[in-house]
Every structure is written in structure tokens, then in C-alpha cells.
Scaffold this motif. Structure first.
Motif, short mmCIF file in Angstrom:
data_model
loop_
_atom_site.label_atom_id
_atom_site.label_comp_id
_atom_site.label_asym_id
_atom_site.label_seq_id
_atom_site.Cartn_x
_atom_site.Cartn_y
_atom_site.Cartn_z
N LEU A 109 37.54 16.60 -16.73
CA LEU A 109 36.79 15.73 -17.65
C LEU A 109 35.35 16.20 -17.79
N THR A 110 34.79 16.69 -16.69
CA THR A 110 33.41 17.19 -16.75
C THR A 110 33.32 18.39 -17.68
N SER A 111 34.31 19.28 -17.57
CA SER A 111 34.33 20.44 -18.45
C SER A 111 34.47 20.04 -19.91
N GLU A 112 35.36 19.06 -20.16
CA GLU A 112 35.53 18.58 -21.54
C GLU A 112 34.27 17.91 -22.05
N ASN A 113 33.62 17.14 -21.18
CA ASN A 113 32.38 16.47 -21.55
C ASN A 113 31.30 17.48 -21.90
N THR A 114 31.26 18.57 -21.13
CA THR A 114 30.28 19.63 -21.41
C THR A 114 30.55 20.26 -22.77
N ILE A 120 17.17 13.77 -25.94
CA ILE A 120 16.61 13.72 -24.59
C ILE A 120 17.62 14.35 -23.65
N GLU A 121 17.24 15.49 -23.06
CA GLU A 121 18.15 16.26 -22.21
C GLU A 121 17.76 16.09 -20.74
N LEU A 124 25.84 16.46 -12.78
CA LEU A 124 26.06 16.06 -14.17
C LEU A 124 25.82 14.56 -14.36
N LEU A 125 26.35 13.76 -13.44
CA LEU A 125 26.17 12.32 -13.54
C LEU A 125 24.70 11.94 -13.37
N LEU A 126 24.00 12.59 -12.44
CA LEU A 126 22.60 12.28 -12.21
C LEU A 126 21.74 12.64 -13.43
N SER A 127 21.98 13.82 -13.99
CA SER A 127 21.19 14.24 -15.15
C SER A 127 21.42 13.31 -16.34
N ASP A 128 22.68 12.87 -16.51
CA ASP A 128 22.99 11.95 -17.61
C ASP A 128 22.32 10.60 -17.38
N ALA A 129 22.32 10.11 -16.16
CA ALA A 129 21.69 8.82 -15.84
C ALA A 129 20.17 8.90 -16.04
N GLY A 179 23.31 14.74 -20.54
CA GLY A 179 23.04 15.37 -19.25
C GLY A 179 23.72 16.72 -19.15
N PHE A 180 22.99 17.72 -18.66
CA PHE A 180 23.52 19.06 -18.52
C PHE A 180 23.74 19.46 -17.05
N GLY A 181 23.41 18.57 -16.12
CA GLY A 181 23.56 18.92 -14.71
C GLY A 181 22.68 20.11 -14.36
N ASP A 182 23.27 21.06 -13.63
CA ASP A 182 22.52 22.25 -13.24
C ASP A 182 23.00 23.49 -13.99
N ARG A 183 23.63 23.27 -15.16
CA ARG A 183 24.19 24.39 -15.92
C ARG A 183 23.14 25.25 -16.61
N GLU A 184 21.95 24.70 -16.88
CA GLU A 184 20.92 25.46 -17.59
C GLU A 184 19.62 25.46 -16.80
N PRO A 185 19.57 26.18 -15.70
CA PRO A 185 18.34 26.22 -14.90
C PRO A 185 17.21 26.91 -15.65
N SER A 186 15.97 26.44 -15.43
CA SER A 186 14.83 27.05 -16.08
C SER A 186 14.31 28.24 -15.30
#
Length: 311
Positions: free
Chosen positions: A160-165, A244-245, A258-263, A286-293
Motif C-alpha cells: 500500500l505504501t508503494s501504491e500510495n507513493t 505542502i510536502e 512515510l506516515l510521519l511525513s504525511d502527518a 508525505g514523501f518519507g525519506d525517499r527524497e533526501p536533501s
């Protein structure tokens, strides 16, 4: 005393004298003298009247000439206005054709948007339910069956996380398509987007939105978000959409990040909405940690980004 009249044929204002030579005694013809005086005065009055009529005629001719000049000027102005109106009509026809083309393209995009949003809502709901079940099972006793159920649920959460992404990425692309279509219909709108983005970036130039724990803002972030809210109210009034990302570091597992970034992104939306920013003018993801700066400092990866687009 006698009056000698030598008359010829003279035509003047309807009076005719016949040639003759006659000697009339003035003392014996007082009526004739008075008649001549009267005729002389009448002739003078007729001449004056003729002069006045001639002057009136000349004035009338002068007025007519002025009116002809004014009519000619007015006709020239009318011709220019008709030319300008023809040009405007051609521009309007071209604009209508462009709008019709954009509306056709937008109809397809809207259909795809509706389908994506429906799928995303279903995915979010299933993801929340799955995480709740995982939490409940983790609190239960650890048995073989429970461990198996947890593994299955974690697999579902991962799917589900992958689909949500994927759906989130599709929505971002959708927003880019809509922004492109709106910019084609109204190029001036891009300058408004640029202005709002520059104002928001300026506020975030030397700082960022940060959290004490979970979704609780730091004191400095509250002041920062107050300023961003004032900018957002004006920009939302211009018909723009604020994306807002939420991004996190890699301290926890992917699902938790992912849940934390979305919240956290939703917490920003709620904060701005309480300050008067229309909820419909904001979108959180929310993108979680998929796109680190950065790959060096994890604390820099935990951040909130603001992205203005044409609504």
C-alpha cells in the motif's frame, strides 16, 4: 419753382420710370414729392435688408463648411474604430479556439484526476487500517500465528505504501499538467505563481519548519508559519494552489517515515487553515525519506517544502 425729370427705363426693386421730359411745379404737386421721398426710403430699407440677407447667407455657408469638416473628422474616427473592432473580433475568435482546445484537453485530465484521487483515498484508508492492525498485533503475545499475521500485514503495508507513493507522484505530475494548461490559457498567471513562490522562499531562506516531537511545532516555527499564512492568504485569493510536502530522515523504517511525513504536512495545513488560508487551496503529501536533501546530515532531510502552482 419747377422740377425737371429726365427719365429712362430703370428697373430697381420693381419700380419703372418711362422716358419723358416733364416740368412739374413742386408747389403744385406736394403728393409727388412725398411719394418720391417714401420710395427713396423704401429703396434704402430694401437695400439694407438685402445686405442683411446676404450676410446671413454667407454665415450659413460658413456654418455648413464647418459642419462638413466635423462630419469628415467623425467619419474618419468611426472608420478607425471599426478597424479596431474587427481586429478585436479576430483576436476573440482565436482565443475561443484556444480555450476550446484547452477545455478538451482539461476534460481528459480531470477524468484521470478523479480516478487517481479515488484510488489515493482508498489507499490511504487501507494503509491506516493496516497500520492500526499492526500496532494491535504488536501489543499481543508473540506467537507463531501472530508473527505470520504481522508479516502478512507488513507486506500489505509495504504494498500500500508503494501504491500510495505512485499515486502521490501521479498527483504531482497532474498538478504540473494543470499548471501548464492554465499558463497557456493565461500567461499572466505564471508571474503570480513566481511572485508567491519567491515570497515563500524568502521566508524560508535562513530557517525551516521544524518540530519538537511528532507534529508539535517549535516556537520559532510557529512564528515562521504565521508569516507564511499571511502570504498564503493573498496567493490563495489569486487562485493559486499551495503544495505542502513532508520529508523525514531515515531514522525509522520506511512505513513509519512515510506516515510521519504525511502527518507533519497535514499539521501544517491545519495550522494555516486556522489562520485563514482556504483548505481547498492547499494539498499535503508525505514523501518519507525517499527524497533526501543531503546524504551527510540527516537532520537536514527532515523538512517541510512549499510549492505554489496555478490552481
Amino acid at each position: 419753382m419747377k422740377l425737371v425729370l429726365v427719365a429712362g427705363v430703370v428697373a430697381l426693386t420693381g419700380l419703372t420710370f418711362f422716358s419723358a421730359t416733364q416740368t412739374l411745379p413742386l408747389a403744385d404737386s406736394p403728393d409727388l414729392s412725398e411719394a418720391l421721398q417714401t420710395e427713396s426710403e423704401a429703396l434704402e430699407a430694401a437695400r439694407v435688408a438685402l445686405d442683411e440677407q446676404s450676410e446671413m447667407f454667407e454665415n450659413a455657408l460658413s456654418d455648413l463648411s464647418a459642419e462638413n469638416l466635423a462630419l469628415a473628422a467623425a467619419n474618419g474616427d468611426l472608420t478607425d474604430r471599426m478597424t479596431a473592432l474587427d481586429a478585436q473580433m479576430q483576436d476573440a475568435v482565436a482565443s475561443q479556439m484556444t480555450i476550446a482546445s484547452l477545455e478538451s484537453a482539461n476534460a481528459d485530465v480531470t477524468h484521470r484526476i478523479t480516478d487517481l484521487e479515488t484510488r489515493l483515498a482508498q489507499s490511504d484508508s487501507e494503509l491506516v487500517a493496516a497500520n492500526e492492525q499492526v500496532a494491535q498485533l504488536l501489543e499481543a503475545e508473540s506467537t507463531g500465528d501472530v508473527a505470520s499475521a504481522i508479516a502478512e500485514l507488513e507486506s500489505r503495508v509495504s504494498a500500500l505504501t508503494s501504491e500510495n507513493t505512485d499515486l502521490s507522484d501521479a498527483l504531482v505530475k497532474r498538478d504540473d499538467v494543470i499548471s501548464g494548461l492554465m499558463a497557456s490559457a493565461d500567461p499572466s498567471g505564471m508571474s503570480v505563481v513566481t511572485t508567491c513562490q519567491e515570497q515563500t522562499d524568502a521566508l524560508l531562506a535562513d530557517t525551516r519548519v521544524s518540530f519538537e516531537t511528532g507534529t508539535t511545532f517549535t516556537e520559532d516555527s510557529v512564528l515562521l508559519l504565521e508569516q507564511i499564512a499571511m502570504v498564503a492568504i493573498d496567493c490563495a485569493g489569486d487562485g493559486l494552489m499551495l503544495g505542502i510536502e513532508g520529508h523525514t530522515d531515515g531514522a525509522d523504517d520506511f512505513a513509519s517515515n512515510l506516515l510521519l511525513s504525511d502527518a507533519q504536512a497535514k499539521a501544517v495545513v491545519d495550522f494555516l487553515a486556522e489562520r485563514g488560508v482556504p483548505t481547498l487551496a492547499m494539498r499535503s503529501v508525505g514523501f518519507g525519506d525517499r527524497e533526501p536533501s543531503t546524504g551527510e546530515e540527516q537532520t537536514q532531510n527532515q523538512r517541510i517544502l512549499f510549492d505554489w502552482k496555478q490552481g
